[in-house]
Design a protein around this motif. Sequence first.
Motif, PDB file in Angstrom:
ATOM      1  N   GLN A  41     -30.464  10.936 -19.146  1.00 38.85           N
ATOM      2  CA  GLN A  41     -28.956  10.179 -19.708  1.00 38.85           C
ATOM      3  C   GLN A  41     -29.383   9.042 -19.278  1.00 38.85           C
ATOM      4  O   GLN A  41     -29.929   8.467 -18.356  1.00 38.85           O
ATOM      5  N   PHE A  42     -28.628   7.808 -20.171  1.00 39.43           N
ATOM      6  CA  PHE A  42     -28.881   6.508 -20.154  1.00 39.43           C
ATOM      7  C   PHE A  42     -27.476   5.947 -19.955  1.00 39.43           C
ATOM      8  O   PHE A  42     -26.565   6.301 -20.820  1.00 39.43           O
ATOM      9  N   TRP A  96     -42.618   7.701 -25.468  1.00 34.02           N
ATOM     10  CA  TRP A  96     -41.278   7.670 -26.373  1.00 34.02           C
ATOM     11  C   TRP A  96     -40.974   6.189 -26.041  1.00 34.02           C
ATOM     12  O   TRP A  96     -41.050   5.879 -24.811  1.00 34.02           O
ATOM     13  N   GLU A  97     -40.446   5.516 -26.938  1.00 33.82           N
ATOM     14  CA  GLU A  97     -40.256   4.160 -26.940  1.00 33.82           C
ATOM     15  C   GLU A  97     -38.590   3.995 -27.585  1.00 33.82           C
ATOM     16  O   GLU A  97     -38.353   4.726 -28.470  1.00 33.82           O
ATOM     17  N   TRP A  98     -37.995   3.190 -26.857  1.00 40.46           N
ATOM     18  CA  TRP A  98     -36.625   2.761 -27.088  1.00 40.46           C
ATOM     19  C   TRP A  98     -36.258   1.143 -26.921  1.00 40.46           C
ATOM     20  O   TRP A  98     -37.346   0.605 -26.136  1.00 40.46           O
ATOM     21  N   GLU A  99     -35.824   0.891 -28.041  1.00 47.64           N
ATOM     22  CA  GLU A  99     -35.197  -0.881 -27.788  1.00 47.64           C
ATOM     23  C   GLU A  99     -33.964  -0.398 -27.791  1.00 47.64           C
ATOM     24  O   GLU A  99     -33.394  -0.338 -28.359  1.00 47.64           O
ATOM     25  N   VAL A 100     -33.481  -0.818 -26.373  1.00 48.56           N
ATOM     26  CA  VAL A 100     -31.971  -0.768 -25.921  1.00 48.56           C
ATOM     27  C   VAL A 100     -31.318  -2.045 -26.000  1.00 48.56           C
ATOM     28  O   VAL A 100     -31.795  -3.034 -25.355  1.00 48.56           O
ATOM     29  N   ALA A 104     -25.122  -0.643 -25.404  1.00 48.81           N
ATOM     30  CA  ALA A 104     -25.099   0.528 -26.199  1.00 48.81           C
ATOM     31  C   ALA A 104     -26.436   1.267 -25.606  1.00 48.81           C
ATOM     32  O   ALA A 104     -27.510   1.236 -25.837  1.00 48.81           O
ATOM     33  N   ALA A 105     -26.010   2.526 -25.134  1.00 51.49           N
ATOM     34  CA  ALA A 105     -26.921   3.528 -24.521  1.00 51.49           C
ATOM     35  C   ALA A 105     -27.482   4.493 -25.553  1.00 51.49           C
ATOM     36  O   ALA A 105     -26.802   4.937 -26.327  1.00 51.49           O
ATOM     37  N   PRO A 106     -28.597   4.715 -25.628  1.00 51.69           N
ATOM     38  CA  PRO A 106     -29.391   5.979 -26.491  1.00 51.69           C
ATOM     39  C   PRO A 106     -28.797   7.153 -25.947  1.00 51.69           C
ATOM     40  O   PRO A 106     -28.131   7.382 -24.784  1.00 51.69           O
ATOM     41  N   GLY A 107     -28.672   8.009 -26.793  1.00 48.07           N
ATOM     42  CA  GLY A 107     -28.199   9.150 -26.315  1.00 48.07           C
ATOM     43  C   GLY A 107     -28.839  10.099 -25.451  1.00 48.07           C
ATOM     44  O   GLY A 107     -29.943   9.688 -25.185  1.00 48.07           O
ATOM     45  N   PHE A 109     -31.541  12.471 -23.620  1.00 51.33           N
ATOM     46  CA  PHE A 109     -32.875  12.875 -24.094  1.00 51.33           C
ATOM     47  C   PHE A 109     -33.466  14.170 -23.511  1.00 51.33           C
ATOM     48  O   PHE A 109     -33.299  14.227 -22.480  1.00 51.33           O
TER      49      PHE A 109
END
Length: 160
Positions: A41-42, A96-100, A104-107, A109
Amino acid sequence: MRVAIRERSETTAGGWLGIMVLAALLAAGCSSQQVATEGIQFQVAPRANRNAPVALDLVLIFDPTLLQMVRKFSAAQWFEHKEQLMQRFPEQLLTWEWEVVPGAAPGPFSLPKQASDALGVLLFANYGTPGLHSARLDPYRRVLIRLDENALRVFPIEYH
């Protein structure tokens, strides 16, 4: 643990073979621990990374030698060498890559089933400030990742 050392001239070929087999078994035992991580979680602070987007990479590593090397990397080192490592070791790395964006947190995972075959789970956050900005996640079944203004923080939700 007691270890006996003999002169080389006294050791038979079978003795050396036994020592080599024992060393191989010990090495295999050390590298066979599997990943427990199932979910992440983020939380992202409103001014994370000094109010700039943060690149996040979640990395599964399937090779013990590669894990020993990469787990020592800072986030800056990971992002500098990432492409080269992925080209050189395509079967030993899964990412896995995210640009955060700040605030605003990603959902949540969930890691895929194959994650349990990995030897390590690492997270790298490309902050603009100096620091390690990386974490090893595989000891935890579920984990909360918090991106603060100047640093990445990890909070175990559930241990293995």
